[in-house]
Write a protein that holds these residues in place. Structure first.
Motif, short mmCIF file in Angstrom:
data_model
loop_
_atom_site.label_atom_id
_atom_site.label_comp_id
_atom_site.label_asym_id
_atom_site.label_seq_id
_atom_site.Cartn_x
_atom_site.Cartn_y
_atom_site.Cartn_z
N VAL A 91 0.89 -1.16 -0.01
CA VAL A 91 -0.03 0.01 -0.05
C VAL A 91 1.03 1.12 -0.07
O VAL A 91 1.64 1.47 0.87
CB VAL A 91 -1.01 0.00 1.28
N GLU A 92 0.67 2.23 -1.14
CA GLU A 92 1.49 3.40 -1.03
C GLU A 92 0.63 4.56 -0.69
O GLU A 92 1.26 5.43 0.02
CB GLU A 92 1.82 3.43 -2.51
N GLN A 93 -0.66 4.56 -0.56
CA GLN A 93 -1.46 5.73 -0.43
C GLN A 93 -2.88 5.45 0.02
O GLN A 93 -3.42 4.50 -0.85
CB GLN A 93 -1.14 6.83 -1.26
N GLN A 94 -3.60 5.96 0.89
CA GLN A 94 -4.92 5.91 1.16
C GLN A 94 -5.60 7.00 0.75
O GLN A 94 -5.17 7.91 1.36
CB GLN A 94 -5.15 5.32 2.70
N ALA A 95 -5.92 7.02 -0.33
CA ALA A 95 -6.54 8.27 -0.82
C ALA A 95 -8.26 8.29 -0.56
O ALA A 95 -8.75 7.26 -0.33
CB ALA A 95 -6.20 8.39 -2.26
N SER A 96 -8.83 9.27 -1.13
CA SER A 96 -10.36 9.17 -0.77
C SER A 96 -10.88 8.49 -1.77
O SER A 96 -10.93 8.57 -3.04
CB SER A 96 -10.94 10.66 -1.04
N ALA A 150 -5.99 -0.73 5.44
CA ALA A 150 -4.60 -1.21 5.48
C ALA A 150 -3.63 -0.06 5.37
O ALA A 150 -3.80 1.09 4.63
CB ALA A 150 -4.23 -2.20 4.58
N SER A 151 -2.65 -0.10 6.45
CA SER A 151 -1.74 1.14 6.78
C SER A 151 -0.72 1.40 5.40
O SER A 151 -0.58 0.12 4.94
CB SER A 151 -1.11 0.97 8.01
N GLU A 152 -0.14 2.34 5.24
CA GLU A 152 0.75 2.65 4.02
C GLU A 152 2.16 1.65 4.28
O GLU A 152 2.65 1.55 5.66
CB GLU A 152 1.15 4.03 3.88
N GLY A 153 2.76 0.83 3.34
CA GLY A 153 3.56 0.24 3.69
C GLY A 153 3.42 -1.40 3.74
O GLY A 153 4.11 -2.18 3.90
N THR A 154 2.05 -1.54 4.00
CA THR A 154 1.64 -3.11 4.15
C THR A 154 1.78 -3.86 3.15
O THR A 154 1.46 -3.16 2.01
CB THR A 154 0.11 -3.10 4.88
#
Length: 381
Positions: free
Chosen positions: A263-268, A288-292
């Motif tokens: 996961v690189e980014q959680q966007a809208s 999932a948190s970034e980097g997972t």
């Protein structure tokens, strides 16, 4: 010689309609020695609903059906049909209809006599028996074959006789154990249509067992995808196919590609995944948190072509296989030798050729994200 099957137009008498009843299964469990065949299975099935148990060999689907039918006694749990607890009742006292893969017709009896047999066992008066058998055979387009014996019928006709025999005494629930497994594909497709139409017009509650994913999708209001004696997901065909909740369901029902990354980014409105092959893939929102580390799952039919160096992946076409209305293609992604080929399906027509460099794209709403664990291996039995 048996005649080729020609499916009749279906006319359902009003007196046959509305026989479905709800069914409830609560924490059903069955073990054989040290092996758990069914593990705490629970479900609520509405009156008039068509539910399919789908899974590979050993998933527990047939054992669950046999416990509902009464042919197999559960270690624990309960089965309630129409508000009546039938868990410890003998099969004949449950009043359920059963259709097997093997037709199990009496070879010395005519079609009429085979269908009438359940009513004779129940002591139905002769006039009522004649009326019910006549209506049921007419419904299935078998009236003209009433005096024939099973050996004079085709496989599809015999299966329709078996269905009539299960319907004639108006059971509250019909149980079907891979009833079309012995038939060729064309006849299976025809009978699927007829079974679904009969079920809908009569308002029947049906529980159906199959390992055929396409059959389950065509017939069912809801599907219980089973694995290792448990239900992985119990949902509508569309939800299972479009919104699988586990990697196993995504793989079993959609033969998904699993693309490793993080996961690189959680966007809208979406999750952005950086694939190991280097590309960025937008997916449905995932907690999932970034980097997972994750695997993005996308079905072959949900991928589309785009110019090279666009989309989430660029690769070289390795195989192109024509399968009628579809072309199946495998693409070797650039950027990582550890990433396996990506499979896609396109409508037959213009398709890339082996050796061509292409790009791949997907609608984010068609991409699921799961923890970085591959689905368990499965067989196709």
């Amino acid at each position: 010689m048996p005649e080729a099957d020609v499916m009749p137009s279906l006319t359902v008498p009003q007196t046959l309609s509305g026989s479905g009843k709800p069914l409830s299964v609560t924490r059903l469990r069955k073990t054989y020695g040290g092996v758990t065949a069914v593990d705490e299975v629970s479900m609520e099935i509405a009156a008039g609903e068509f539910v399919t148990f789908l899974g590979s060999s050993g998933s527990g689907k047939t054992t669950t059906l046999m416990m509902i039918a009464g042919f197999c006694e559960p270690d624990s749990g309960s089965i309630v049909v129409g508000g009546r607890d039938v868990t410890r009742l003998a099969p004949q006292r449950r009043g359920l209809g059963f259709v097997f893969q093997q037709y199990l017709l009496f070879p010395h009896m005519t079609v009429w006599e085979n269908v009438a047999f359940p009513l004779q066992l129940r002591g139905v008066p002769k006039a009522e028996l004649r009326r019910r058998v006549g209506e049921t055979l007419e419904m299935a387009g078998l009236s003209a074959m009433a005096r024939r014996r099973p050996r004079e019928l085709s496989g599809g006709q015999q299966q329709r006789v078996a269905l009539c025999r299960a319907l004639v005494y108006r059971p509250p629930v019909i149980l079907m154990d891979e009833p079309l497994g012995a038939l060729d594909k064309k006849l299976r497709d025809q009978l699927q249509t007829e079974i679904k139409r009969i079920q809908q017009e009569l308002g029947l509650t049906v529980i159906y067992v199959t390992h055929d994913q396409e059959e389950a999708l065509v017939l069912s209001d809801r599907i219980a995808v089973m694995r290792d004696g448990s239900i992985d997901q119990f949902d509508t065909p569309q939800e299972l196919f479009e919104r699988p909740r586990t990697p196993f369901v995504a793989d079993f029902l959609g033969a998904a590609n699993f693309l490793p990354g993080q996961v690189e980014q959680q966007a809208s409105g979406h999750t952005l995944v950086r694939l190991d092959s280097g590309g960025l893939l937008k997916a449905r929102p995932q907690a999932a948190s970034e980097g997972t580390r994750v695997r993005a799952a996308v079905q072959p039919g949900r991928l589309a072509l785009c110019p090279p160096d666009e989309g989430f992946c660029t690769g070289t076409v390795e195989t192109v296989t024509y399968v009628g209305t579809l072309v199946r293609i495998t693409v070797r992604p650039e950027g990582s030798a550890d990433v396996g080929p990506v499979r896609l399906e396109l409508p037959a027509g213009r398709s890339p050729v082996v050796g061509e460099r292409i790009g791949l794209t997907a609608d984010p709403d068609n991409v699921s994200v799961f923890p970085d664990v591959l689905p368990d291996a499965k067989d196709g039995g």
